[in-house]
Design a protein around this motif. Structure first.
Motif, PDB file in Angstrom:
ATOM      1  N   UNK A   8       0.664  -1.174   0.011  1.00  0.00           N
ATOM      2  CA  UNK A   8       0.030  -0.046   0.017  1.00  0.00           C
ATOM      3  C   UNK A   8       0.994   1.310  -0.068  1.00  0.00           C
ATOM      4  N   UNK A   9       0.400   2.153  -0.570  1.00  0.00           N
ATOM      5  CA  UNK A   9       0.987   3.721  -0.421  1.00  0.00           C
ATOM      6  C   UNK A   9       0.426   4.364   0.455  1.00  0.00           C
ATOM      7  N   UNK A  10       0.744   4.936   1.408  1.00  0.00           N
ATOM      8  CA  UNK A  10       0.676   5.624   2.547  1.00  0.00           C
ATOM      9  C   UNK A  10       0.578   7.140   2.003  1.00  0.00           C
ATOM     10  N   UNK A  11      -0.669   7.672   2.144  1.00  0.00           N
ATOM     11  CA  UNK A  11      -0.846   8.922   1.404  1.00  0.00           C
ATOM     12  C   UNK A  11      -0.416  10.158   2.160  1.00  0.00           C
ATOM     13  N   UNK A  20      -2.086  -3.916   6.278  1.00  0.00           N
ATOM     14  CA  UNK A  20      -2.905  -2.693   6.782  1.00  0.00           C
ATOM     15  C   UNK A  20      -2.416  -2.014   7.978  1.00  0.00           C
ATOM     16  N   UNK A  21      -1.203  -1.253   7.810  1.00  0.00           N
ATOM     17  CA  UNK A  21      -0.408  -0.426   8.880  1.00  0.00           C
ATOM     18  C   UNK A  21      -1.155   0.889   9.276  1.00  0.00           C
ATOM     19  N   UNK A  22      -1.499   1.667   7.954  1.00  0.00           N
ATOM     20  CA  UNK A  22      -2.437   2.856   8.158  1.00  0.00           C
ATOM     21  C   UNK A  22      -3.809   2.770   8.117  1.00  0.00           C
ATOM     22  N   UNK A  23      -4.515   3.723   8.694  1.00  0.00           N
ATOM     23  CA  UNK A  23      -6.171   3.639   8.621  1.00  0.00           C
ATOM     24  C   UNK A  23      -6.304   3.686   6.886  1.00  0.00           C
ATOM     25  N   UNK A  24      -7.554   3.129   6.598  1.00  0.00           N
ATOM     26  CA  UNK A  24      -7.865   2.849   5.284  1.00  0.00           C
ATOM     27  C   UNK A  24      -7.852   4.196   4.251  1.00  0.00           C
ATOM     28  N   UNK A  25      -8.298   5.461   5.250  1.00  0.00           N
ATOM     29  CA  UNK A  25      -8.475   6.683   4.540  1.00  0.00           C
ATOM     30  C   UNK A  25      -6.858   7.146   4.126  1.00  0.00           C
ATOM     31  N   UNK A  26      -6.065   6.755   4.731  1.00  0.00           N
ATOM     32  CA  UNK A  26      -4.479   7.120   4.439  1.00  0.00           C
ATOM     33  C   UNK A  26      -3.797   6.185   3.316  1.00  0.00           C
TER      34      UNK A  26
END
Length: 60
Positions: A8-11, A20-26
């Motif tokens: 995943x790319x953390x926005x 799933x390290x960051x919240x889905x919105x990020x």
């Protein structure tokens, strides 16, 4: 491979993460490889251009 195992790319941070390290919105993704996740901003811009062109063609 489940989404929890993909990349995943953390926005917020601009970092590539696995799972799933960051919240889905990020998060943007999932991507099969870390390299693809690192290219997420470029991929999203290209997809946006394609969608905009498709929308414009439908409006004509």
């Amino acid at each position: 491979m489940s989404d929890a195992d993909k990349y995943w790319y953390n926005l917020k941070t601009g970092e590539v993460q696995q799972g799933f390290e960051a919240p889905s919105a990020d998060r943007a993704g999932p991507f099969d490889t870390a390299e693809d996740a690192a290219r997420a901003p470029e991929i999203m811009r290209e997809r946006s251009r394609v969608w905009a062109a498709e929308d414009a063609a439908e409006d004509d």
